[in-house]
Design a protein around this motif. Structure first.
Motif, PDB file in Angstrom:
ATOM      1  N   LEU A  75       0.817  -1.216   0.000  1.00 52.01           N
ATOM      2  CA  LEU A  75       0.000   0.000   0.000  1.00 52.01           C
ATOM      3  C   LEU A  75       0.850   1.265   0.000  1.00 52.01           C
ATOM      4  N   ILE A  76       1.867   1.312   0.856  1.00 53.71           N
ATOM      5  CA  ILE A  76       2.626   2.534   1.079  1.00 53.71           C
ATOM      6  C   ILE A  76       3.955   2.545   0.320  1.00 53.71           C
ATOM      7  N   GLY A  77       4.572   1.368   0.236  1.00 49.05           N
ATOM      8  CA  GLY A  77       5.889   1.274  -0.363  1.00 49.05           C
ATOM      9  C   GLY A  77       6.860   0.618   0.606  1.00 49.05           C
ATOM     10  N   GLU A  78       8.041   0.262   0.088  1.00 46.56           N
ATOM     11  CA  GLU A  78       9.038  -0.423   0.916  1.00 46.56           C
ATOM     12  C   GLU A  78       9.449   0.395   2.135  1.00 46.56           C
ATOM     13  N   GLU A  79       9.322   1.733   2.037  1.00 50.91           N
ATOM     14  CA  GLU A  79       9.730   2.599   3.143  1.00 50.91           C
ATOM     15  C   GLU A  79       8.782   2.514   4.335  1.00 50.91           C
ATOM     16  N   ALA A  80       7.682   1.781   4.193  1.00 51.15           N
ATOM     17  CA  ALA A  80       6.739   1.643   5.309  1.00 51.15           C
ATOM     18  C   ALA A  80       7.369   0.920   6.491  1.00 51.15           C
ATOM     19  N   TYR A  81       8.392   0.098   6.204  1.00 49.62           N
ATOM     20  CA  TYR A  81       9.088  -0.620   7.274  1.00 49.62           C
ATOM     21  C   TYR A  81      10.575  -0.320   7.194  1.00 49.62           C
ATOM     22  N   GLN A  82      11.185  -0.252   8.355  1.00 48.75           N
ATOM     23  CA  GLN A  82      12.623  -0.008   8.451  1.00 48.75           C
ATOM     24  C   GLN A  82      13.203  -0.952   9.491  1.00 48.75           C
ATOM     25  N   ASP A  83      14.149  -1.744   9.075  1.00 49.36           N
ATOM     26  CA  ASP A  83      14.749  -2.747   9.960  1.00 49.36           C
ATOM     27  C   ASP A  83      13.687  -3.678  10.544  1.00 49.36           C
ATOM     28  N   GLY A  84      12.698  -4.013   9.720  1.00 49.02           N
ATOM     29  CA  GLY A  84      11.668  -4.959  10.133  1.00 49.02           C
ATOM     30  C   GLY A  84      10.589  -4.388  11.024  1.00 49.02           C
ATOM     31  N   PRO A  86       7.670  -1.058  11.700  1.00 51.52           N
ATOM     32  CA  PRO A  86       6.954   0.018  11.005  1.00 51.52           C
ATOM     33  C   PRO A  86       7.708   1.337  11.130  1.00 51.52           C
ATOM     34  N   ASN A  87       7.822   2.047  10.031  1.00 57.28           N
ATOM     35  CA  ASN A  87       8.429   3.373  10.021  1.00 57.28           C
ATOM     36  C   ASN A  87       7.337   4.366  10.394  1.00 57.28           C
ATOM     37  N   LYS A  88       7.312   4.738  11.655  1.00 64.66           N
ATOM     38  CA  LYS A  88       6.201   5.540  12.182  1.00 64.66           C
ATOM     39  C   LYS A  88       6.007   6.831  11.412  1.00 64.66           C
ATOM     40  N   ALA A  89       7.080   7.502  11.075  1.00 62.74           N
ATOM     41  CA  ALA A  89       6.971   8.778  10.372  1.00 62.74           C
ATOM     42  C   ALA A  89       6.329   8.593   9.006  1.00 62.74           C
ATOM     43  N   VAL A  90       6.745   7.556   8.288  1.00 64.30           N
ATOM     44  CA  VAL A  90       6.232   7.316   6.942  1.00 64.30           C
ATOM     45  C   VAL A  90       4.768   6.888   6.992  1.00 64.30           C
ATOM     46  N   VAL A  91       4.464   5.960   7.891  1.00 66.84           N
ATOM     47  CA  VAL A  91       3.090   5.472   7.999  1.00 66.84           C
ATOM     48  C   VAL A  91       2.154   6.592   8.437  1.00 66.84           C
ATOM     49  N   SER A  92       2.574   7.390   9.417  1.00 65.20           N
ATOM     50  CA  SER A  92       1.734   8.487   9.907  1.00 65.20           C
ATOM     51  C   SER A  92       1.489   9.525   8.821  1.00 65.20           C
ATOM     52  N   LYS A  93       2.535   9.851   8.053  1.00 63.92           N
ATOM     53  CA  LYS A  93       2.379  10.817   6.973  1.00 63.92           C
ATOM     54  C   LYS A  93       1.377  10.321   5.933  1.00 63.92           C
ATOM     55  N   PHE A  94       1.475   9.037   5.600  1.00 62.80           N
ATOM     56  CA  PHE A  94       0.543   8.454   4.628  1.00 62.80           C
ATOM     57  C   PHE A  94      -0.878   8.459   5.189  1.00 62.80           C
ATOM     58  N   LEU A  95      -1.012   8.078   6.433  1.00 60.48           N
ATOM     59  CA  LEU A  95      -2.332   7.979   7.057  1.00 60.48           C
ATOM     60  C   LEU A  95      -3.026   9.336   7.115  1.00 60.48           C
ATOM     61  N   LEU A  96      -2.278  10.377   7.441  1.00 58.93           N
ATOM     62  CA  LEU A  96      -2.873  11.705   7.624  1.00 58.93           C
ATOM     63  C   LEU A  96      -3.077  12.450   6.313  1.00 58.93           C
ATOM     64  N   ALA A  97      -2.564  11.905   5.220  1.00 57.29           N
ATOM     65  CA  ALA A  97      -2.640  12.606   3.934  1.00 57.29           C
ATOM     66  C   ALA A  97      -4.068  12.710   3.412  1.00 57.29           C
TER      67      ALA A  97
END
Length: 209
Positions: A75-84, A86-97
């Protein structure tokens, strides 16, 4: 609330729901930001009641579920996870968009949380967005924790160190207190004047009777 006043510290609704007595009641606690819902949950936990925290469960499942990881990455892209994780900043930005993005994430995470709750064996859950998520269908009774808006604003400002305007915006994005009261079976008033332990005594007495 037709025919009732706020002087009633705990209100029962939908008493005609058919529970058949075949299993323990499943009960949800909900309430808007700053209402003190989590504090009420801690008081109940001190009485030996185990409460499933939907928010904590969602975070845990996003970390641990391979299925969720795959779906969020798609849904978001590979950047959605970092080191296994969730990448909170990336997920939150996508969610709030957009609301569409929020709905897409919810459609992935909410079913997993619902299954996890049902498999947990717990009878109580804490869920801030109970009606919005549809999780009210998982329980027999709903307990709403409410407080006056000015008090909620004060609590949010003190807790999160934000300005009054932002605190009010957060409140405005959630279900209005009046609607929450109408849809709940029980109401606990956490306004700093009504004694909480007595309200919980009456709540548990009613549920267990």
């Amino acid at each position: 609330m037709t025919g009732q006043t706020e002087d009633n510290s705990m209100t029962e609704r939908r008493a005609d729901k058919d529970l058949n007595g075949k299993r323990p009641l499943k009960i949800a606690l909900t309430g808007g930001i700053g209402s003190g819902k989590s504090f009420v949950c801690r008081l109940l936990q001190a009485r030996g009641i185990c409460i499933y925290d939907c928010d904590d469960a969602a975070k845990r499942l996003m970390r641990e579920s391979e299925d969720i990881r795959i779906q969020l990455t798609q849904l978001i892209g590979e950047e959605a996870y970092q080191d296994g994780r969730p990448n909170k900043a990336v997920v939150s930005k996508f969610l709030l968009a957009s609301e569409r993005n929020t709905e897409a994430i919810n459609n992935i995470v909410h079913p997993a949380v619902a299954r996890d709750f049902e498999e947990s064996g717990m009878s109580w859950m804490e869920c801030a967005i109970l009606f919005e998520s549809g999780f009210d269908r998982l329980v027999d009774k709903v307990v709403a924790v409410v407080a006056p808006t000015p008090l909620r604003v004060e609590r949010i400002m003190a807790r999160d160190h934000i300005e009054e305007k932002m605190a009010q915006e957060w409140i405005d994005k959630q279900m209005p207190t009046e609607e929450l009261i109408q849809r709940a079976d029980f109401v606990v008033y956490n306004d700093g004047t009504k004694e909480l332990e007595g309200q919980l005594d009456r709540l548990l007495e009613t549920i267990c009777s």
